[in-house]
Write a protein that holds these residues in place. Structure first.
Motif, short mmCIF file in Angstrom:
data_model
loop_
_atom_site.label_atom_id
_atom_site.label_comp_id
_atom_site.label_asym_id
_atom_site.label_seq_id
_atom_site.Cartn_x
_atom_site.Cartn_y
_atom_site.Cartn_z
N ILE A 175 0.84 -1.21 0.00
CA ILE A 175 0.00 0.00 0.00
C ILE A 175 0.87 1.26 0.00
N PHE A 176 1.96 1.23 0.78
CA PHE A 176 2.86 2.39 0.82
C PHE A 176 3.47 2.64 -0.55
N ASN A 177 3.87 1.58 -1.24
CA ASN A 177 4.44 1.74 -2.58
C ASN A 177 3.41 2.29 -3.57
N LEU A 178 2.17 1.87 -3.41
CA LEU A 178 1.11 2.38 -4.29
C LEU A 178 0.88 3.88 -4.06
N ILE A 179 0.87 4.26 -2.79
CA ILE A 179 0.65 5.68 -2.46
C ILE A 179 1.82 6.53 -2.95
N LYS A 180 3.04 6.02 -2.78
CA LYS A 180 4.24 6.76 -3.21
C LYS A 180 4.49 6.65 -4.71
N LYS A 181 3.70 5.77 -5.37
CA LYS A 181 3.82 5.57 -6.81
C LYS A 181 5.24 5.19 -7.22
N THR A 182 5.82 4.23 -6.48
CA THR A 182 7.18 3.77 -6.75
C THR A 182 7.21 2.64 -7.78
N GLY A 183 6.04 2.23 -8.26
CA GLY A 183 5.99 1.19 -9.28
C GLY A 183 5.76 -0.18 -8.69
N TYR A 184 5.13 -1.02 -9.48
CA TYR A 184 4.79 -2.36 -8.99
C TYR A 184 6.00 -3.25 -8.84
N ARG A 185 7.10 -2.92 -9.58
CA ARG A 185 8.29 -3.78 -9.54
C ARG A 185 8.87 -3.88 -8.13
N LYS A 186 8.88 -2.75 -7.42
CA LYS A 186 9.44 -2.76 -6.07
C LYS A 186 8.62 -3.67 -5.16
N SER A 187 7.31 -3.58 -5.26
CA SER A 187 6.45 -4.44 -4.44
C SER A 187 6.69 -5.90 -4.77
N ILE A 188 6.82 -6.22 -6.05
CA ILE A 188 7.07 -7.61 -6.46
C ILE A 188 8.40 -8.10 -5.89
N ASN A 189 9.44 -7.25 -5.94
CA ASN A 189 10.74 -7.64 -5.41
C ASN A 189 10.67 -7.87 -3.90
N GLN A 190 9.98 -6.97 -3.20
CA GLN A 190 9.88 -7.11 -1.75
C GLN A 190 9.10 -8.36 -1.36
N ILE A 191 7.96 -8.57 -2.01
CA ILE A 191 7.16 -9.77 -1.71
C ILE A 191 7.93 -11.03 -2.09
N GLY A 192 8.64 -10.97 -3.21
CA GLY A 192 9.43 -12.13 -3.66
C GLY A 192 10.50 -12.51 -2.66
N MET A 193 11.20 -11.50 -2.09
CA MET A 193 12.26 -11.80 -1.12
C MET A 193 11.68 -12.31 0.20
N ILE A 194 10.54 -11.74 0.61
CA ILE A 194 9.88 -12.25 1.82
C ILE A 194 9.45 -13.71 1.61
N ALA A 195 8.88 -13.98 0.45
CA ALA A 195 8.47 -15.35 0.14
C ALA A 195 9.67 -16.28 0.09
N ALA A 196 10.79 -15.81 -0.47
CA ALA A 196 12.00 -16.64 -0.55
C ALA A 196 12.51 -16.99 0.84
N GLY A 197 12.53 -16.00 1.74
CA GLY A 197 12.98 -16.26 3.11
C GLY A 197 12.10 -17.27 3.81
N GLY A 198 10.78 -17.13 3.62
CA GLY A 198 9.86 -18.09 4.24
C GLY A 198 10.01 -19.48 3.66
N LEU A 199 10.21 -19.56 2.35
CA LEU A 199 10.32 -20.87 1.70
C LEU A 199 11.61 -21.59 2.08
#
Length: 514
Positions: free
Chosen positions: A190-214
């Motif tokens: 949500i913060f990235n959407l409000i700041k309009k930093t692009g979807y790529r950053k959100s994908i990278n952040q979620i991807g790394m969180i998912a990688a750590g969990g996996l």
């Protein structure tokens, strides 16, 4: 000189935090473990004997809790070893919470809040050694790492990766213990959407969180797959809990009120902090400064933590431990706002600072003093006997069986298997799975009947009429035909020989016992 003074203050704060942890856990020292704790201790003991959870001994929590108990039993082959491990891990949790709070607030706010949430924890720790207690470490770690996430180095996602690691560890204790981590992901997106930093950053952040969990969950899956227990893990932790969660209709109002009754002091601070934080979010919505991201996280985390803690419809005290991380930060926000108001009212800075410090001190003392007095009053009794805990039930089992005998306790009192070092005849050391009509199968019942037939244990019917599992001779088993076969087998092959304990639990021995 100033640096050395600050260092001395930090050391003093660290000592006081550890002392508070000891005071908080003192009532639990060397007590008869509760039902859940008895299961964890028994399975931990079985792990040290080479057994594998789920395959060799059944329970429905995540696997990490059993291995933590096994580690505690390595420290000392008794409940005291697990208590020592609790002191270490809760101290680590407190230090991580202090570090996270200090990133947002000054030390004179962060430190008292740590003491306040620790004392609040004592009110709901429910005998300690619970999955919610250990999850606090991974929740506060995740919050600290979340606060370390910045926009200064957009290509560095290691903080997100380790947030994922803490997610995997919390999930390995119990899947519903990841509310904080879900809120972190949502706040980042949500913060990235409000700041309009692009979807790529959100994908990278979620991807790394998912990688750590996996990484964590993958290692766990491989371990249980290699030990031929992955199917049993899935059935116990996911399939059984799915049906278990529907057994009791959720009474949200009553459940919330129980949590409020036990955590009312810190909840009042949190409510005031929540109001101030919500107003701040409304003011910051368009500009979204860095602190806005954390305020957004708290706003999201509060309902998620409450929902996940009460989703089963049951109102066990330790479920409310999950509220503490959010309540701690909201309370800190309130104290921060109070200090800001004092600074505006009093122009003289040294005096306004003194007034702010004094007010925080008074609030903290008011909230922690009763718990300290209560725990310290127990100290002479607590340390007067450091022998393993015992009662009438343990004495009866030890006096009427040999270490080689098997003991099957109908109900959920596996604590006595652990305390007396008597093994259960089957991996079903207690009978909760039998009470789940949609979960129990003919093969499970056959497995239990075969184990009882071959190992001829004594059976203790340790149930109460109002509890989850009915007695052996209860008519309530009529709706589960599989279990009726087991009941019939016991009635045909066993006879009551004694009654023990304050509830007159029947003791059964095999007929024609030679």
């Amino acid at each position: 000189m100033r640096a050395s003074f600050k260092t001395a203050i930090l050391y003093l704060q660290a000592i006081l935090i550890v002392v508070t942890v000891l005071v908080v856990l003192l009532p639990e020292f060397n007590q008869i473990p509760g039902r859940d704790q008895g299961v964890y201790l028994y399975i931990g003991e079985q792990i040290l004997d080479g057994k594998i959870p789920y395959r060799d001994v059944w329970d429905h929590k995540g696997p990490l809790i059993y291995y933590l108990n096994a580690l505690g039993l390595l420290i000392s082959d008794s409940v005291m070893g697990v208590w020592i491990l609790e002191v270490i891990l809760l101290s680590m949790t407190a230090f991580f919470s202090f570090a996270a709070l200090k990133k947002l607030f000054q030390s004179h706010i962060a430190f008292p809040i740590v003491l306040i949430w620790l004392v609040a924890f004592q009110a709901v720790m429910d005998n300690g050694n619970t999955v919610e207690e250990y999850s606090l470490l991974f929740q506060f770690c995740a919050i600290y790492l979340f606060l370390c996430v910045t926009d200064k180095n957009p290509q560095n996602y290691w903080h997100e990766f380790f947030i994922g690691v803490t997610t995997g560890l919390a999930f390995a204790l119990r899947p519903t213990n990841i509310g904080i981590h879900i809120a972190i992901v949502l706040a980042l997106v949500i913060f990235n959407l409000i700041k309009k930093t692009g979807y790529r950053k959100s994908i990278n952040q979620i991807g790394m969180i998912a990688a750590g969990g996996l990484v964590i969950l993958g290692c766990i899956a491989i371990y249980f797959w290699l030990n031929r227990a992955i199917y049993e893990l899935w059935q116990a932790v996911y399939v059984y809990n799915y049906y278990y969660s529907f057994d009791v209709s959720a009474k949200w109002g009553q459940s919330f009120l129980k949590g409020y009754n036990f955590l009312s002091s810190i909840i009042w601070l949190s409510v005031l902090g929540f109001i101030g934080m919500f107003i701040s979010i409304l003011k910051q919505w368009k500009n979204a400064p860095p602190e806005f991201r954390f305020n957004l996280f708290l706003l999201i985390a509060l309902p998620i933590q409450i929902y996940l803690s009460l989703i089963s419809g049951r109102r066990y005290l330790h479920y409310y431990i999950a509220w503490l991380p959010v309540l701690a930060f909201l309370s800190a926000y309130f104290l921060f706002l109070v200090n800001q108001v004092i600074k505006k009212i009093i122009d003289h800075q040294p005096f306004s600072k003194f007034v702010g410090y004094a007010l925080v001190f008074v609030i903290t003392l008011f909230m922690i003093y009763p718990a300290f007095v209560n725990s310290l009053s127990l100290m002479p009794v607590t340390f007067s006997n450091i022998n393993p805990p015992t009662n009438e039930i343990t004495k009866y089992i030890q006096n009427n069986t040999s270490p080689e005998d098997y003991v099957f306790i109908w109900g959920n009192e596996v604590t006595y298997n652990f305390l007396t070092r008597r093994e259960s005849p089957s991996r079903f050391a207690y009978i909760y799975p039998l009470a789940e009509k949609e979960y129990i199968t003919q093969s499970m019942v056959n497995e239990l009947i075969t184990a009882i037939s071959e190992k001829r244990p004594i059976i203790i019917d340790a149930t109460l009429p109002e509890k989850y599992t009915p007695r052996i001779d209860s008519e309530k088993w009529a709706h589960i035909p599989f279990v009726q076969e087991l009941v019939k087998f016991i009635e045909e092959n066993y006879i009551v020989v004694d009654y023990i304990g304050q509830y007159d639990w029947p003791v059964l021995r095999p007929k024609n016992n030679e």
